[in-house]
Scaffold this motif. Structure first.
Motif, PDB file in Angstrom:
ATOM      1  N   GLY A   1      53.975  58.318  27.466  1.00 53.46           N
ATOM      2  CA  GLY A   1      53.122  59.797  28.437  1.00 53.46           C
ATOM      3  C   GLY A   1      53.874  60.458  28.902  1.00 53.46           C
ATOM      4  O   GLY A   1      53.904  61.010  28.104  1.00 53.46           O
TER       5      GLY A   1
ATOM      6  N   ALA B   1      49.489  49.143  33.793  1.00 53.71           N
ATOM      7  CA  ALA B   1      48.672  48.534  34.545  1.00 53.71           C
ATOM      8  C   ALA B   1      49.040  49.459  35.538  1.00 53.71           C
ATOM      9  O   ALA B   1      48.932  48.343  36.747  1.00 53.71           O
TER      10      ALA B   1
ATOM     11  N   GLY C   1      45.182  55.775  41.343  1.00 54.18           N
ATOM     12  CA  GLY C   1      46.147  55.489  42.207  1.00 54.18           C
ATOM     13  C   GLY C   1      46.893  57.254  42.976  1.00 54.18           C
ATOM     14  O   GLY C   1      46.343  57.820  43.149  1.00 54.18           O
TER      15      GLY C   1
ATOM     16  N   GLY D   1      49.366  55.807  28.971  1.00 48.18           N
ATOM     17  CA  GLY D   1      50.583  55.812  29.543  1.00 48.18           C
ATOM     18  C   GLY D   1      50.282  54.821  31.374  1.00 48.18           C
ATOM     19  O   GLY D   1      50.964  53.213  31.554  1.00 48.18           O
ATOM     20  N   ALA D   2      49.654  55.173  31.686  1.00 49.84           N
ATOM     21  CA  ALA D   2      48.414  54.221  32.886  1.00 49.84           C
ATOM     22  C   ALA D   2      48.340  52.806  32.558  1.00 49.84           C
ATOM     23  O   ALA D   2      48.602  51.463  33.445  1.00 49.84           O
TER      24      ALA D   2
ATOM     25  N   PHE E   1      62.002  60.834  43.969  1.00 44.60           N
ATOM     26  CA  PHE E   1      62.055  59.325  44.672  1.00 44.60           C
ATOM     27  C   PHE E   1      62.361  58.107  43.342  1.00 44.60           C
ATOM     28  O   PHE E   1      62.224  58.047  42.191  1.00 44.60           O
TER      29      PHE E   1
HETATM   30  C1  LIG Z   1      55.410  59.781  42.005  1.00 49.27           C
HETATM   31  C2  LIG Z   1      54.716  58.881  41.012  1.00 49.27           C
HETATM   32  C3  LIG Z   1      53.291  58.313  41.427  1.00 49.27           C
HETATM   33  C4  LIG Z   1      53.234  56.867  40.951  1.00 49.27           C
HETATM   34  N1  LIG Z   1      51.965  56.688  41.572  1.00 49.27           N
HETATM   35  C5  LIG Z   1      51.598  55.784  40.772  1.00 49.27           C
HETATM   36  C6  LIG Z   1      50.243  54.474  41.713  1.00 49.27           C
HETATM   37  O1  LIG Z   1      49.848  55.289  42.072  1.00 49.27           O
HETATM   38  N2  LIG Z   1      49.850  53.299  40.946  1.00 49.27           N
HETATM   39  C7  LIG Z   1      50.784  52.828  39.736  1.00 49.27           C
HETATM   40  O2  LIG Z   1      50.641  51.327  39.639  1.00 49.27           O
HETATM   41  N3  LIG Z   1      51.628  53.216  39.460  1.00 49.27           N
HETATM   42  C8  LIG Z   1      52.219  54.449  39.545  1.00 49.27           C
HETATM   43  N4  LIG Z   1      53.523  55.393  39.299  1.00 49.27           N
HETATM   44  C9  LIG Z   1      53.264  54.422  38.550  1.00 49.27           C
HETATM   45  C10 LIG Z   1      53.476  55.558  36.994  1.00 49.27           C
HETATM   46  O3  LIG Z   1      51.642  55.082  37.312  1.00 49.27           O
HETATM   47  C11 LIG Z   1      53.020  54.541  35.563  1.00 49.27           C
HETATM   48  O4  LIG Z   1      54.673  54.515  35.591  1.00 49.27           O
HETATM   49  C12 LIG Z   1      52.557  54.775  34.160  1.00 49.27           C
HETATM   50  O5  LIG Z   1      52.294  54.267  32.924  1.00 49.27           O
HETATM   51  C13 LIG Z   1      53.149  56.180  33.715  1.00 49.27           C
HETATM   52  O6  LIG Z   1      52.216  56.646  32.986  1.00 49.27           O
HETATM   53  P1  LIG Z   1      52.434  57.895  31.841  1.00 49.27           P
HETATM   54  O7  LIG Z   1      52.417  58.371  31.740  1.00 49.27           O
HETATM   55  O8  LIG Z   1      54.107  58.470  32.246  1.00 49.27           O
HETATM   56  O9  LIG Z   1      53.547  56.836  30.738  1.00 49.27           O
HETATM   57  P2  LIG Z   1      55.193  56.692  30.429  1.00 49.27           P
HETATM   58  O10 LIG Z   1      56.240  56.312  31.952  1.00 49.27           O
HETATM   59  O11 LIG Z   1      54.855  57.960  29.898  1.00 49.27           O
HETATM   60  O12 LIG Z   1      55.084  55.139  29.547  1.00 49.27           O
HETATM   61  C14 LIG Z   1      54.393  54.233  30.123  1.00 49.27           C
HETATM   62  C15 LIG Z   1      54.259  53.176  29.380  1.00 49.27           C
HETATM   63  O13 LIG Z   1      52.673  53.166  28.348  1.00 49.27           O
HETATM   64  C16 LIG Z   1      53.383  53.258  27.172  1.00 49.27           C
HETATM   65  N5  LIG Z   1      52.496  54.446  26.624  1.00 49.27           N
HETATM   66  C17 LIG Z   1      52.357  55.244  27.225  1.00 49.27           C
HETATM   67  N6  LIG Z   1      51.301  56.116  26.041  1.00 49.27           N
HETATM   68  C18 LIG Z   1      51.416  55.170  25.195  1.00 49.27           C
HETATM   69  C19 LIG Z   1      50.384  55.408  24.115  1.00 49.27           C
HETATM   70  N7  LIG Z   1      49.627  56.259  23.874  1.00 49.27           N
HETATM   71  N8  LIG Z   1      50.218  54.386  23.518  1.00 49.27           N
HETATM   72  C20 LIG Z   1      50.759  52.491  23.779  1.00 49.27           C
HETATM   73  N9  LIG Z   1      51.613  53.262  24.840  1.00 49.27           N
HETATM   74  C21 LIG Z   1      52.183  53.838  25.762  1.00 49.27           C
HETATM   75  C22 LIG Z   1      54.771  53.934  27.213  1.00 49.27           C
HETATM   76  O14 LIG Z   1      55.084  52.574  25.853  1.00 49.27           O
HETATM   77  C23 LIG Z   1      55.717  52.857  27.647  1.00 49.27           C
HETATM   78  O15 LIG Z   1      55.492  51.537  27.742  1.00 49.27           O
HETATM   79  C24 LIG Z   1      53.718  56.307  39.876  1.00 49.27           C
HETATM   80  C25 LIG Z   1      54.857  56.730  39.305  1.00 49.27           C
HETATM   81  C26 LIG Z   1      55.139  58.398  39.943  1.00 49.27           C
HETATM   82  C27 LIG Z   1      56.545  59.187  39.282  1.00 49.27           C
END
Ligand SMILES: Cc1cc2nc3c(=O)[nH]c(=O)nc-3n(C[C@H](O)[C@H](O)[C@H](O)COP(=O)(O)OP(=O)(O)OC[C@H]3O[C@@H](n4cnc5c(N)ncnc54)[C@H](O)[C@@H]3O)c2cc1C
Length: 427
Positions: free
Chosen positions: A45, A119, A105, A114-115, A294
């Motif tokens: 994501g 979860a 969040g 990704g979100a 971080f």
């Molecule tokens: C600064 C920061 C703040 C954050 N705040 C919060 C918060 O407030 N609450 C919370 O719960 N988390 C939070 N997180 C964690 C973040 O929300 C999760 O790690 C989330 O999964 C990241 O989304 P992403 O789009 O970057 O996905 P990625 O990290 O790129 O992927 C996450 C997962 O989703 C899968 N995925 C992505 N896209 C698809 C798709 N289209 N089909 C199938 N699978 C897919 C990937 O394979 C992987 O397993 C935070 C992270 C950071 C760095």
């Protein structure tokens, strides 16, 4: 398509060189990638997870070009969007059609796919994580077949695959049940942590959304409450988080050996923080800009265990980890029915600890993890942890059922990287 690009996650802790990075812009392109691209295939994501979930030395598939609104139903408050849509764009496109995400969040940089995959959640005792909004999903399974699921017809399958860690197929579109747009009254104030923990249950339950940050060594917390409002909007004050972190880092460096003085100065700074109190449309309230990098561990605990676990984490930090200066974040999340959701059938208190990305986070995380585990914690899928399949089998009542569904959806293990094999016990 990019060949052998160096890839890192947001924090820089996870890095590798996928053989290919593909950016298909239509469904046929995704199907083709699943059928033919060199494996293991991992979907990425926005790369904001702290664990190597998206990493592969095969093909990394990005849905960067898969963004935007597909359709919407005004009466039902349902919107169907492409799974690569970033939360920031999602908020704006929903606002334009009169819908709002019920909760969010801390940031809006993630892709909705990704979100959902880890979860991702906000805070509020009555609100589930994003996946609880799922009404329908379209995904390409491990055989390259396009599957459509709806909550009305395929409730069990949605519950099995709604939180999927990118291991049950490539999510291409999702329909989310939203609510009509709304306005929030947001307030922040500082209070002693002893008071906060003594009043934990009533305070977390007294607002539509409530959370707090404990500032290490200060003995004080900053409480954040959001409630519905129909008042006129007022300006959201400029964010002070980055300046606050810079001050906490400086005090950590200068007064590492004088925790008492460090605490006294932090308390006096906190006492002078301007009280935050404003009304804004929902999309202008939840997300902040996180510039200081971080690494993070977050565990989801039975709600009532939150205060005890936090007290132990604070004690551990202040006795043994003087280098820690990031505030600890405490939130609540409603129970749900999704098989791989850390909130499965459990009202939750989530506790997150952070460590400056410039330093090795592992000693701190390793020391904190047994405390979270002692209280029955389930780790956030996208944040640091050291658990394996045998642990998850104990923590997730429907783990085996979910693994059987995964085998059926991806019999050849197209989405199984070494990290996923380890996590799922597939070696
Ligand atoms: C600064 C920061 C703040 C954050 N705040 C919060 C918060 O407030 N609450 C919370 O719960 N988390 C939070 N997180 C964690 C973040 O929300 C999760 O790690 C989330 O999964 C990241 O989304 P992403 O789009 O970057 O996905 P990625 O990290 O790129 O992927 C996450 C997962 O989703 C899968 N995925 C992505 N896209 C698809 C798709 N289209 N089909 C199938 N699978 C897919 C990937 O394979 C992987 O397993 C935070 C992270 C950071 C760095």
């Amino acid at each position: 398509m990019t060949d052998t690009a160096r890839w890192t996650n947001w924090s820089g802790f996870v890095e590798g060189s996928p053989r290919r990075i593909l950016n298909p812009d239509n469904l046929d392109g995704v199907v083709e990638a699943v059928k033919t691209a060199p494996g293991p295939l991992r979907v990425v994501g926005a790369g904001h997870s702290f664990t190597p979930l998206a990493l592969t030395d095969g093909t990394m598939l990005s849905l960067e070009k898969f963004q935007g609104l597909v359709s919407h139903d005004t009466a039902a408050n349902v919107a169907r969007v492409r799974a690569g849509t970033k939360l920031g764009s999602l908020m704006r496109l929903l606002q334009d059609i009169g819908q709002g995400l019920p909760n969010m969040g801390d940031i809006d940089k993630q892709a909705i796919g990704g979100a959902l995959g880890t979860a991702t959640h906000g805070s509020g005792r009555r609100f589930g994580a994003y996946h609880t909004q799922l009404e329908a999903m379209q995904f390409v399974d491990g055989r390259g077949e396009v599957r459509e699921l709806t909550l009305t017809k395929d409730r069990d399958m949605i519950h099995a695959t709604g939180v999927a860690l990118g291991a049950f197929g490539v999510l291409t579109e999702v329909a989310l049940r939203n609510i009509p747009t709304y306005r929030l009254h947001r307030r922040k104030w500082v209070l002693p942590i002893k008071e906060m923990l003594a009043e934990f249950e009533p305070m977390m339950g007294a607002h539509r959304s409530a959370e707090f940050y404990y500032v290490p060594f200060s003995g004080h917390a900053q409480f954040i409450a959001s409630d519905l409002s129909d008042k006129p909007v007022s300006p959201r004050p400029p964010e002070e988080d980055e300046e606050g972190l810079a001050t906490l880092r400086k005090l950590r460096t200068m007064l590492r050996l004088a925790p008492w003085l460090r605490g006294m100065i932090i308390r006096s700074v906190m006492a002078r923080l301007p009280a935050e109190d404003y009304v804004q449309d929902w999309l202008n309230v939840y997300a902040s800009d996180r510039r200081t990098r971080f690494n993070e561990m977050e565990y989801h605990l039975p709600f009532e265990e939150g205060p005890k676990a936090l007290a132990e984490i604070v004690e551990l930090t202040e006795k043994r980890f003087a280098e820690v200066y990031f505030p600890m974040e405490v939130r609540s999340v409603a129970a749900d029915e999704f098989w791989l959701s850390p909130f499965y059938r459990r009202p939750t208190c989530s506790i997150a600890i952070h460590h400056d990305a410039a330093n090795d986070p592992r000693p701190f995380m390793r020391a904190a993890e047994p405390i979270f585990r002692k209280y029955g914690g389930r780790p956030h899928w996208g944040k640091m942890h050291n658990l394996k399949a045998a642990d998850f089998e104990e923590l997730y009542p429907r783990w085996k059922d979910a693994m059987a569904v995964r085998r059926d959806i991806d019999p050849e293990g197209r989405f199984v990287s070494p990290y996923m094999a380890d996590l799922f016990g597939l070696k």
